[in-house]
Design a protein around this motif. Structure first.
Motif, PDB file in Angstrom:
ATOM      1  N   GLY A  52      51.867  -7.413  14.831  1.00  0.00           N
ATOM      2  CA  GLY A  52      52.927  -6.834  15.347  1.00  0.00           C
ATOM      3  C   GLY A  52      54.265  -7.290  15.166  1.00  0.00           C
ATOM      4  N   LEU A  53      54.427  -8.352  14.831  1.00  0.00           N
ATOM      5  CA  LEU A  53      55.751  -8.936  14.838  1.00  0.00           C
ATOM      6  C   LEU A  53      55.160  -9.163  13.167  1.00  0.00           C
ATOM      7  CD1 LEU A  53      55.910 -12.322  16.402  1.00  0.00           C
ATOM      8  CD2 LEU A  53      57.331 -10.401  16.628  1.00  0.00           C
ATOM      9  N   TYR A  54      55.259  -8.843  12.610  1.00  0.00           N
ATOM     10  CA  TYR A  54      54.822  -8.518  10.791  1.00  0.00           C
ATOM     11  C   TYR A  54      55.720  -6.878  10.628  1.00  0.00           C
ATOM     12  CZ  TYR A  54      54.955  -7.529   6.056  1.00  0.00           C
ATOM     13  OH  TYR A  54      54.241  -7.122   4.549  1.00  0.00           O
ATOM     14  N   ILE A  55      54.976  -6.261  11.482  1.00  0.00           N
ATOM     15  CA  ILE A  55      55.388  -4.802  11.596  1.00  0.00           C
ATOM     16  C   ILE A  55      57.489  -4.893  12.247  1.00  0.00           C
ATOM     17  CG2 ILE A  55      55.401  -2.536  12.259  1.00  0.00           C
ATOM     18  CD1 ILE A  55      52.674  -3.223  13.154  1.00  0.00           C
ATOM     19  N   PHE A  58      58.897  -6.933   9.113  1.00  0.00           N
ATOM     20  CA  PHE A  58      59.657  -6.389   8.144  1.00  0.00           C
ATOM     21  C   PHE A  58      59.114  -5.217   7.502  1.00  0.00           C
ATOM     22  CE2 PHE A  58      58.222 -10.846   8.193  1.00  0.00           C
ATOM     23  CZ  PHE A  58      59.036 -11.798   7.356  1.00  0.00           C
ATOM     24  N   VAL A  59      58.177  -4.759   8.248  1.00  0.00           N
ATOM     25  CA  VAL A  59      57.961  -2.968   7.919  1.00  0.00           C
ATOM     26  C   VAL A  59      59.085  -2.652   8.730  1.00  0.00           C
ATOM     27  CG1 VAL A  59      56.501  -0.916   7.898  1.00  0.00           C
ATOM     28  CG2 VAL A  59      55.745  -3.879   7.908  1.00  0.00           C
ATOM     29  N   ALA A  60      59.290  -2.491   9.895  1.00  0.00           N
ATOM     30  CA  ALA A  60      59.720  -1.518  10.557  1.00  0.00           C
ATOM     31  C   ALA A  60      61.454  -1.388   9.922  1.00  0.00           C
ATOM     32  CB  ALA A  60      59.979  -1.736  11.863  1.00  0.00           C
ATOM     33  N   PRO A  61      62.227  -0.137   9.793  1.00  0.00           N
ATOM     34  CA  PRO A  61      63.264  -0.001   9.363  1.00  0.00           C
ATOM     35  C   PRO A  61      64.765  -0.586   9.459  1.00  0.00           C
ATOM     36  CG  PRO A  61      63.033   2.262   9.738  1.00  0.00           C
ATOM     37  CD  PRO A  61      61.728   1.066   9.588  1.00  0.00           C
ATOM     38  N   ARG A  71      66.257  -5.067  17.018  1.00  0.00           N
ATOM     39  CA  ARG A  71      64.086  -6.012  16.552  1.00  0.00           C
ATOM     40  C   ARG A  71      64.058  -6.856  17.670  1.00  0.00           C
ATOM     41  NH1 ARG A  71      63.129  -5.134  11.979  1.00  0.00           N
ATOM     42  NH2 ARG A  71      64.662  -4.096   9.642  1.00  0.00           N
ATOM     43  N   ILE A  72      64.799  -7.434  18.281  1.00  0.00           N
ATOM     44  CA  ILE A  72      64.414  -7.998  19.746  1.00  0.00           C
ATOM     45  C   ILE A  72      63.365  -7.180  20.466  1.00  0.00           C
ATOM     46  CG2 ILE A  72      66.199  -7.579  21.128  1.00  0.00           C
ATOM     47  CD1 ILE A  72      65.874 -10.623  21.628  1.00  0.00           C
ATOM     48  N   ILE A  73      63.917  -6.075  20.732  1.00  0.00           N
ATOM     49  CA  ILE A  73      62.786  -4.708  21.350  1.00  0.00           C
ATOM     50  C   ILE A  73      61.599  -4.627  21.401  1.00  0.00           C
ATOM     51  CG2 ILE A  73      65.157  -2.585  21.301  1.00  0.00           C
ATOM     52  CD1 ILE A  73      63.308  -1.436  19.480  1.00  0.00           C
ATOM     53  N   PHE A  74      61.271  -5.374  20.406  1.00  0.00           N
ATOM     54  CA  PHE A  74      59.476  -5.665  20.359  1.00  0.00           C
ATOM     55  C   PHE A  74      58.933  -6.693  20.734  1.00  0.00           C
ATOM     56  CE2 PHE A  74      60.976  -4.231  15.460  1.00  0.00           C
ATOM     57  CZ  PHE A  74      60.007  -3.223  16.114  1.00  0.00           C
ATOM     58  N   ILE A  75      59.799  -7.144  21.206  1.00  0.00           N
ATOM     59  CA  ILE A  75      59.817  -8.511  22.750  1.00  0.00           C
ATOM     60  C   ILE A  75      60.118  -7.526  23.850  1.00  0.00           C
ATOM     61  CG2 ILE A  75      59.772 -10.698  23.871  1.00  0.00           C
ATOM     62  CD1 ILE A  75      58.279 -11.235  21.055  1.00  0.00           C
ATOM     63  N   HIS A  76      61.156  -7.347  24.058  1.00  0.00           N
ATOM     64  CA  HIS A  76      61.935  -7.061  25.608  1.00  0.00           C
ATOM     65  C   HIS A  76      61.236  -5.768  25.688  1.00  0.00           C
ATOM     66  CE1 HIS A  76      64.801  -6.213  28.073  1.00  0.00           C
ATOM     67  NE2 HIS A  76      64.915  -4.640  27.542  1.00  0.00           N
ATOM     68  N   THR A 215      58.771   6.188  13.141  1.00  0.00           N
ATOM     69  CA  THR A 215      57.153   5.557  13.629  1.00  0.00           C
ATOM     70  C   THR A 215      56.681   4.492  13.529  1.00  0.00           C
ATOM     71  OG1 THR A 215      57.271   7.682  12.802  1.00  0.00           O
ATOM     72  CG2 THR A 215      54.927   6.816  13.024  1.00  0.00           C
ATOM     73  N   THR A 216      57.105   3.781  12.839  1.00  0.00           N
ATOM     74  CA  THR A 216      56.884   2.270  12.501  1.00  0.00           C
ATOM     75  C   THR A 216      57.189   1.622  13.162  1.00  0.00           C
ATOM     76  OG1 THR A 216      58.811   1.976  11.030  1.00  0.00           O
ATOM     77  CG2 THR A 216      56.969   2.125   9.985  1.00  0.00           C
ATOM     78  N   MET A 217      58.631   2.065  14.076  1.00  0.00           N
ATOM     79  CA  MET A 217      58.723   0.731  15.538  1.00  0.00           C
ATOM     80  C   MET A 217      57.679   1.221  16.435  1.00  0.00           C
ATOM     81  SD  MET A 217      62.843   2.140  15.367  1.00  0.00           S
ATOM     82  CE  MET A 217      64.578   1.733  14.164  1.00  0.00           C
ATOM     83  N   LEU A 218      57.837   2.557  16.853  1.00  0.00           N
ATOM     84  CA  LEU A 218      56.938   2.859  17.470  1.00  0.00           C
ATOM     85  C   LEU A 218      55.432   2.239  17.573  1.00  0.00           C
ATOM     86  CD1 LEU A 218      57.369   4.410  20.476  1.00  0.00           C
ATOM     87  CD2 LEU A 218      55.602   6.400  19.449  1.00  0.00           C
ATOM     88  N   TRP A 219      54.629   1.731  16.549  1.00  0.00           N
ATOM     89  CA  TRP A 219      53.366   1.334  16.209  1.00  0.00           C
ATOM     90  C   TRP A 219      53.679  -0.799  16.451  1.00  0.00           C
ATOM     91  CZ3 TRP A 219      48.900   2.163  16.398  1.00  0.00           C
ATOM     92  CH2 TRP A 219      48.735   4.672  15.808  1.00  0.00           C
ATOM     93  N   GLY A 220      54.964  -0.785  16.112  1.00  0.00           N
ATOM     94  CA  GLY A 220      55.250  -1.867  16.289  1.00  0.00           C
ATOM     95  C   GLY A 220      55.076  -2.318  17.258  1.00  0.00           C
ATOM     96  N   MET A 221      55.892  -2.244  18.215  1.00  0.00           N
ATOM     97  CA  MET A 221      55.856  -2.345  19.404  1.00  0.00           C
ATOM     98  C   MET A 221      54.606  -1.945  20.459  1.00  0.00           C
ATOM     99  SD  MET A 221      59.237  -1.003  21.180  1.00  0.00           S
ATOM    100  CE  MET A 221      59.472   0.813  22.104  1.00  0.00           C
TER     101      MET A 221
END
Lengths: 262, 250, 206
Positions: A52-55, A58-61, A71-76, A215-221
């Motif tokens: 998830g953190l990799y996405i 590094f992947v998410a635009p 990018r903090i939303i991946f935790i938040h 879409t990548t953001m959503l996947w990461g989340m």
């Protein structure tokens, strides 16, 4: 209110043909079952978290409006989800414990509370970190942030009440009632805070709504959310094992454990 | 200490007594409710200083705010509803400690639990009496404090009305917390931690009603929600508090 | 009438007693004995339904007391460790309140009569906070005189702080209740002679 012992036994024998849930509801069997499964959950949490953190990093635009700070939303977002979900799960187990007098469910509720509070705290903290670059202030009285803060108070109240009561049975039951009252109130509180927020048009920026989510953001989340799920289950099981040991320390099977390693 | 006076007050206890005619007496619950209300009012009358303390607390908290933020009337006028409501919240929370603790200490609470009536009803009676001596005075005193914050007559009326609808809800929700923390060490602080988050909706709609009027909007919606919260609390809170009492008494 | 099966009591870490059982018919007297901390009060509170047993059950006329709830409480009189009287009310007012709540037939006159019978003549209209320990206990015990209809009396240390004269008076009231077919369960550390046609001694702890 309470299920008489005799009826409990009847249910037990009736269910014997299928999966015997009551077998796993005994603290002793649950203790070893949880001991075996905890490492699996932690491992899954680590793997999913790494992916998830990799996405996320590094992947998410880069977001057009918010830059890298978003990018903090991946935790938040996952912690905010977990914080609310765990409160409901906690209240559910507490209610089961109150209604059927099953000790393990009350222990589960007690074990979930600190993890839930921790998730709430993380959501608030990451929210503040996100707010500083976006709004130029650590804290805004946004409806979601405020509700989350109140949720933290509810968790702390539950934990404080249980800590103040020495008798385990009373602690379980009093905590259960409080959790149920809390769960009934959470929608009312959320609704009233929303109302209050729309009336005071000061800080109506919503924290999680970005115009279009890649879409990548959503996947990461989603992957991060799964990782937090696994972590929360693992942490709860670890804690429930500790609680079982503490409460059953005079039981024979706990004494026998001292000799063996696990 | 003053037998003639006590004798006179004591008569309060008599008239609403229902005769025991049969096992199932329809008026028995009403008689029990009235009996508890009268008893608690009588006790409060003999301990007037407790009631006065709550009121004094309310007044002093409200008067601290101008000292803290400065005497500018425009600022105070916008703050007034929130200040009065927060003070009312704190005052009614402070009084909650006394709701069950006296009865718990001398054993009368056990007798209430063992009385042949639904415990929720008796808890409701206790909350009603508690509101009459701690909540109602706040409602009556609030306009006076509102004047000091330069609220106009219409706002004052809505302030009273919102407190009238809101303070019983505070007492009812608070009863659950008071029952849960019964006899615990540090019960007072714990009680505030449990109860204050649950008070938030009442605070929002109570203070909001007055602000809405001040802003030229109607307060109808706010007051309706306050009324709805009160109805919900009347139906569920005594039952939950009764369960909490049973848990705490074990 | 009253049947208890395999009662077990756990308080905190300690198991106070286990496998306690008895059956009481009308007119029976149960004397619960044991040292301090052996669980006497817990057992009495269990019988009242204030405390849930860790195991076992209690039945009244064949039905679990938890199911009966209010109708069981209507048959029950419990005199607790504490007197359950309000210090700021007079003795008479205390009786009026407690008996009205219990749906017992009480009037101001009958309340005063019962207080007189327990030797509190002249103290009826004083706030009970000025009374001595023994006098407060008597106010609590005056409730017995209104509870003939309660078929189960549970008395926790009824004679504590009483003088010999009052002990005899209370023993007489209990004897009358037993004679009328009531069940009485009590604890005491004093040596009081109570007679009943069915008398059971129950000793808790070793």
């Amino acid at each position: 209110m309470r299920m008489p012992r005799r009826r409990m036994q009847a249910t037990r024998s009736r269910m014997a043909g299928r999966i015997n849930w009551f077998y796993y509801a005994a603290p002793q069997t649950f203790y070893s079952l949880a001991g075996k499964s905890t490492p699996v959950f932690y491992a899954l949490a680590a793997i999913l978290g790494a992916i998830g953190l990799y996405i996320g990093f590094f992947v998410a635009p880069t977001d057009a409006q918010q830059g890298e700070g978003y990018r903090i939303i991946f935790i938040h977002v996952p912690t905010a989800w977990m914080s609310m979900f765990l409160y409901v799960v906690m209240a559910f187990w507490a209610a089961i414990g109150l209604a059927f007098n099953t000790r393990l469910s009350s222990m589960m509720a007690q074990a979930i509370a600190p993890t839930g509070a921790w998730m709430t705290f993380l959501a608030l903290w990451t929210g503040a970190l996100w707010g500083k670059p976006m709004w130029g202030t650590w804290w805004v009285w946004d409806a979601r942030l405020t509700s989350e803060l109140i949720l933290l108070f509810l968790y702390l109240g539950f934990m404080a009440l249980q800590a103040a009561i020495d008798e385990p049975r009373r602690a379980d039951r009093a905590g259960a009632l409080l959790a149920i009252v809390g769960v009934v109130n959470v929608p009312i509180i959320y609704f009233s805070v929303q109302w209050w927020n729309t009336l005071h048009q000061g800080a109506s920026v919503s924290i999680t709504r970005s115009p279009t989510m890649a879409t990548t953001m959503l996947w990461g989340m989603l992957v991060m959310a799964l990782a937090f799920w696994m972590y929360c289950i693992g942490a709860t099981l670890t804690r429930v094992r500790a609680i079982i040991l503490e409460r059953e320390r005079h039981a024979d099977w706990v004494r026998d454990l001292k000799g063996s390693p696990q | 200490m003053q037998p003639p006076l006590l004798e006179k007050e004591g008569n309060l206890l008599l008239p609403f007594r229902a005769p025991r005619t049969a096992q199932m007496n329809a008026s028995a619950p009403i008689a029990a409710f009235a009996c508890v209300v009268r008893r608690d009012l009588l006790l409060a009358m003999r301990r007037r200083s407790d009631v006065a303390t709550t009121l004094f607390f309310f007044v002093i908290v409200v008067s601290l705010f101008p000292l803290g933020v400065g005497p500018e009337m425009n600022l105070l006028r916008t703050m007034a509803p929130g200040v009065v409501w927060v003070a009312a919240l704190l005052a009614s929370m402070l009084a909650l400690n006394r709701l069950f603790s006296g009865d718990y200490a001398d054993g009368t609470l056990e007798q209430l639990v063992l009385a042949p009536h639904p415990l929720g009803l008796l808890v409701g009676a206790k909350v009603a009496a508690h509101w009459l001596v701690t909540g109602l005075p706040l409602v009556l005193l609030a306009p006076l404090l509102g004047l000091a914050f330069d609220l106009n007559a219409k706002s004052l009326g809505i302030l009273m009305l919102s407190l009238l609808l809101g303070t019983p809800t505070l007492g009812l929700i608070g009863a659950i917390g008071a029952a849960l923390t019964l006899g615990l060490r540090g019960a007072g602080v714990l009680l505030s931690l449990l109860v204050l988050p649950l008070y938030i909706p009442v605070l929002i709609f109570g203070a909001g009603a007055v602000e809405a009027v001040a802003a030229g909007l109607g307060a109808g919606a706010h007051l309706s929600v306050l009324g709805a919260l009160l109805v919900l609390a009347v139906f569920f809170a005594p039952w939950a508090a009764a369960l909490a009492l049973r848990i705490s008494l074990e | 009438m009253l049947l208890a099966n395999g009662l077990e009591c756990v308080r905190g870490e300690r198991r106070l007693f286990r496998d306690v059982g008895f059956e009481l018919d009308p007119g029976a007297l149960l004397h619960v004995q044991g040292r301090n901390g052996s669980g006497k009060t817990s057992l009495l509170r269990m019988i009242c339904g204030l405390l849930a047993p860790a195991a076992g059950d209690i039945q009244w006329n064949g039905t679990d007391i938890r199911t009966l709830a209010e109708s069981y409480r209507g048959e029950l009189f419990y005199l607790g460790h504490q007197n359950a009287i309000k210090d700021d009310l007079t003795a008479t007012e205390n009786l009026l309140v407690s008996e009205t709540l219990a749906e017992a037939p009480v009037t101001r006159a009958s309340a005063r009569d019962s207080l007189d019978r327990l030797g509190l003549k002249g103290y009826e209209d004083l706030p009970t906070r000025v009374l001595s320990q023994g006098q407060k206990r008597r106010v609590a015990l005056a409730r017995l005189l209104f509870r003939e209809r309660s078929r189960l009396w549970v008395l926790d240390e009824p004679f504590v702080a009483l003088d010999p004269h009052a002990v005899r008076e209370v023993a007489g009231i209990i004897a009358d209740q037993l004679g009328g077919g009531g069940i009485v369960i009590y604890t005491t550390h004093q040596d009081v002679d109570l007679a009943a046609h069915q008398r059971i001694e129950l000793r808790l702890g070793k």
